[in-house]
Design a protein around this motif. Structure first.
Motif, PDB file in Angstrom:
ATOM      1  N   PHE A   1       0.851  -1.183   0.000  1.00  0.00           N
ATOM      2  CA  PHE A   1       0.000   0.000   0.000  1.00  0.00           C
ATOM      3  C   PHE A   1       0.894   1.242   0.000  1.00  0.00           C
ATOM      4  N   VAL A   2       0.623   2.170  -0.904  1.00  0.00           N
ATOM      5  CA  VAL A   2       1.450   3.365  -1.037  1.00  0.00           C
ATOM      6  C   VAL A   2       0.575   4.610  -0.975  1.00  0.00           C
ATOM      7  N   CYS A   3       0.911   5.530  -0.064  1.00  0.00           N
ATOM      8  CA  CYS A   3       0.286   6.854  -0.058  1.00  0.00           C
ATOM      9  C   CYS A   3       1.418   7.880  -0.019  1.00  0.00           C
ATOM     10  N   VAL A   4       1.128   9.118   0.274  1.00  0.00           N
ATOM     11  CA  VAL A   4       2.175  10.134   0.250  1.00  0.00           C
ATOM     12  C   VAL A   4       3.053  10.052   1.498  1.00  0.00           C
TER      13      VAL A   4
ATOM     14  N   SER B   1       3.606  -1.319   3.643  1.00  0.00           N
ATOM     15  CA  SER B   1       3.168   0.042   3.325  1.00  0.00           C
ATOM     16  C   SER B   1       4.389   0.930   3.155  1.00  0.00           C
ATOM     17  N   ALA B   2       4.198   2.003   2.384  1.00  0.00           N
ATOM     18  CA  ALA B   2       5.303   2.933   2.124  1.00  0.00           C
ATOM     19  C   ALA B   2       4.721   4.275   1.700  1.00  0.00           C
ATOM     20  N   GLY B   3       5.590   5.301   1.670  1.00  0.00           N
ATOM     21  CA  GLY B   3       5.148   6.631   1.282  1.00  0.00           C
ATOM     22  C   GLY B   3       6.066   7.237   0.240  1.00  0.00           C
ATOM     23  N   SER B   4       5.496   7.981  -0.691  1.00  0.00           N
ATOM     24  CA  SER B   4       6.316   8.647  -1.702  1.00  0.00           C
ATOM     25  C   SER B   4       7.087   9.814  -1.097  1.00  0.00           C
ATOM     26  N   ALA B   5       6.562  10.390  -0.004  1.00  0.00           N
ATOM     27  CA  ALA B   5       7.260  11.441   0.751  1.00  0.00           C
ATOM     28  C   ALA B   5       6.924  11.231   2.222  1.00  0.00           C
TER      29      ALA B   5
ATOM     30  N   ALA C   1       6.139  -7.228  -4.485  1.00  0.00           N
ATOM     31  CA  ALA C   1       4.684  -7.268  -4.294  1.00  0.00           C
ATOM     32  C   ALA C   1       3.986  -7.986  -5.436  1.00  0.00           C
ATOM     33  N   ASP C   2       2.902  -8.644  -5.087  1.00  0.00           N
ATOM     34  CA  ASP C   2       2.003  -9.204  -6.103  1.00  0.00           C
ATOM     35  C   ASP C   2       0.958  -8.170  -6.493  1.00  0.00           C
ATOM     36  N   VAL C   3       0.592  -7.328  -5.526  1.00  0.00           N
ATOM     37  CA  VAL C   3      -0.395  -6.277  -5.753  1.00  0.00           C
ATOM     38  C   VAL C   3       0.132  -4.983  -5.155  1.00  0.00           C
ATOM     39  N   VAL C   4       0.075  -3.892  -5.911  1.00  0.00           N
ATOM     40  CA  VAL C   4       0.434  -2.560  -5.427  1.00  0.00           C
ATOM     41  C   VAL C   4      -0.819  -1.697  -5.480  1.00  0.00           C
ATOM     42  N   ILE C   5      -1.195  -1.128  -4.340  1.00  0.00           N
ATOM     43  CA  ILE C   5      -2.381  -0.282  -4.271  1.00  0.00           C
ATOM     44  C   ILE C   5      -1.959   1.118  -3.857  1.00  0.00           C
ATOM     45  N   THR C   6      -2.199   2.088  -4.728  1.00  0.00           N
ATOM     46  CA  THR C   6      -1.882   3.475  -4.418  1.00  0.00           C
ATOM     47  C   THR C   6      -3.100   4.155  -3.813  1.00  0.00           C
TER      48      THR C   6
ATOM     49  N   VAL D   1       3.521   7.267  -8.750  1.00  0.00           N
ATOM     50  CA  VAL D   1       4.875   7.273  -8.202  1.00  0.00           C
ATOM     51  C   VAL D   1       5.530   5.899  -8.258  1.00  0.00           C
ATOM     52  N   CYS D   2       4.753   4.847  -8.455  1.00  0.00           N
ATOM     53  CA  CYS D   2       5.302   3.491  -8.408  1.00  0.00           C
ATOM     54  C   CYS D   2       5.884   3.084  -9.760  1.00  0.00           C
ATOM     55  N   PRO D   3       7.069   2.506  -9.756  1.00  0.00           N
ATOM     56  CA  PRO D   3       7.604   1.977 -11.007  1.00  0.00           C
ATOM     57  C   PRO D   3       6.726   0.822 -11.491  1.00  0.00           C
ATOM     58  N   ILE D   4       6.583   0.703 -12.800  1.00  0.00           N
ATOM     59  CA  ILE D   4       5.754  -0.363 -13.361  1.00  0.00           C
ATOM     60  C   ILE D   4       6.617  -1.606 -13.549  1.00  0.00           C
ATOM     61  N   ILE D   5       6.290  -2.650 -12.811  1.00  0.00           N
ATOM     62  CA  ILE D   5       7.040  -3.903 -12.853  1.00  0.00           C
ATOM     63  C   ILE D   5       6.159  -4.971 -13.502  1.00  0.00           C
TER      64      ILE D   5
END
Length: 330
Positions: free
Chosen positions: A205-208, A233-237, A274-279, A285-289
């Motif tokens: 899960f990615v938010c800011v 979980s992670a944040g772009s900033a 990850a198998d699933v990336v949810i922004t 912001v997520c690289p496309i893999i």
């Protein structure tokens, strides 16, 4: 009369400037002027944190004991600078953040506002005190390298040092940097060595700021799935701390495990594992893999939301999480 002679060091040599242009500055100043009212900021926060993605004028009128015309005036000011858009449905008018201003509003509510009012901010005496942790970080890298012999020791050392540097950018209290670096580096090394074919599904899960929505979603997945799905979980900033209301709700969800949560920066290895990336409101912001499934959840932002507002956001995320877990598990 003694006159001090002018030296070369006393003269001013103009250099090329990269200051914001006059037109852009005027536009930004007009927007900031429109936002320089406490009630307007509260309205903006209420709309941004509404799990519906929009708020009715009737809801916003409850924020303060003012007349309906006053509420409408403040909302019009925000519309005039293109921060809000509106739509009339029957009797009521609904407001949402203008698509082109979402990133700016998120930065204002997620970063600037908490930094100015947060009770957890440290004193000025702590500013800039960053001891040299190089020896401790290097020792940590050697210890972790022994635990993952399948990785080259140089890769482990680089990962640990990058983890420390990334966390140090937002750290306000340096005493916890090494323990946090260890936890973050362990997670990254686990992602680097993950066998996608043999492992349980993993969701990122990615938010800011990684201080609200993404933390709640990860905690709910880990609790609901009981180990059959792993959530990160992670944040772009990333912020320096998790929002207080979110932290208390995390404690209700995870108990003592919530104390181990902290904002983390987004890394390529987390996306690759990850198998699933949810922004969640952070844009592209997520690289496309290849092989990774991507989705975006339009949920409310807990930044400066009330306790009740955060609870509503939690309930919205929980419903989405249940559907996600059902989809991932046979």
């Amino acid at each position: 009369m003694n006159v001090t002679p002018t030296t070369a060091d006393d003269t001013c040599s103009p250099v090329a400037t990269h200051a914001i242009g006059q037109e852009a500055a005027s536009s930004v100043a007009a927007t900031l002027k429109a936002l320089s009212d406490p009630l307007r900021l509260r309205m903006l926060s209420a709309i941004a944190s509404d799990p519906r993605g929009e708020s009715c004028v009737c809801d916003l009128a409850e924020l303060a004991e003012v007349s309906q015309p006053t509420v409408s005036h403040h909302l019009k000011v925000l519309k005039d600078v293109d921060v809000l858009t509106s739509e009339r449905r029957g009797t009521w008018v609904w407001y949402r953040i203008a698509p082109g201003r979402r990133r700016a509003v998120t930065a204002l509510l997620d970063s600037f506002a908490p930094a100015t009012v947060a009770p957890w901010s440290v004193s000025a005496d702590d500013e800039g005190r960053r001891p040299d942790f190089d020896a401790r970080v290097t020792r940590l890298a050697h210890e972790l390298a022994a635990e993952v012999p399948e990785l080259d020791s140089d890769v482990v050392l680089t990962t640990v040092r990058e983890s420390y540097t990334a966390l140090a950018r937002s750290a306000r209290v340096t005493s916890a940097l090494v323990p946090l670096t260890e936890r973050f580096a362990r997670q990254r090394l686990a992602d680097l060595t993950r066998d996608r074919d043999a492992a349980v599904p993993q969701v990122l899960f990615v938010c800011v700021a990684n201080a609200g929505r993404s933390q709640l979603a990860a905690a709910l997945v880990n609790t609901l799935a009981g180990g059959k799905v792993v959530a990160r979980s992670a944040g772009s900033a990333p912020a320096d701390v998790i929002h207080p209301h979110v932290r208390s709700i995390l404690a209700e969800i995870e108990g003592d495990l919530a104390a181990e949560r902290f904002p983390k920066p987004l890394t390529d290895d987390a996306v690759r594992a990850a198998d699933v990336v949810i922004t969640m409101g952070c844009g592209d912001v997520c690289p496309i893999i290849p092989g990774v499934r991507y989705d975006d959840w339009a949920v409310g932002d807990p930044a400066l939301a009330s306790r009740e507002g955060v609870e509503a956001i939690r309930d919205d995320i929980a419903a989405r999480v249940r559907a996600l877990v059902d989809d991932l598990l046979p």
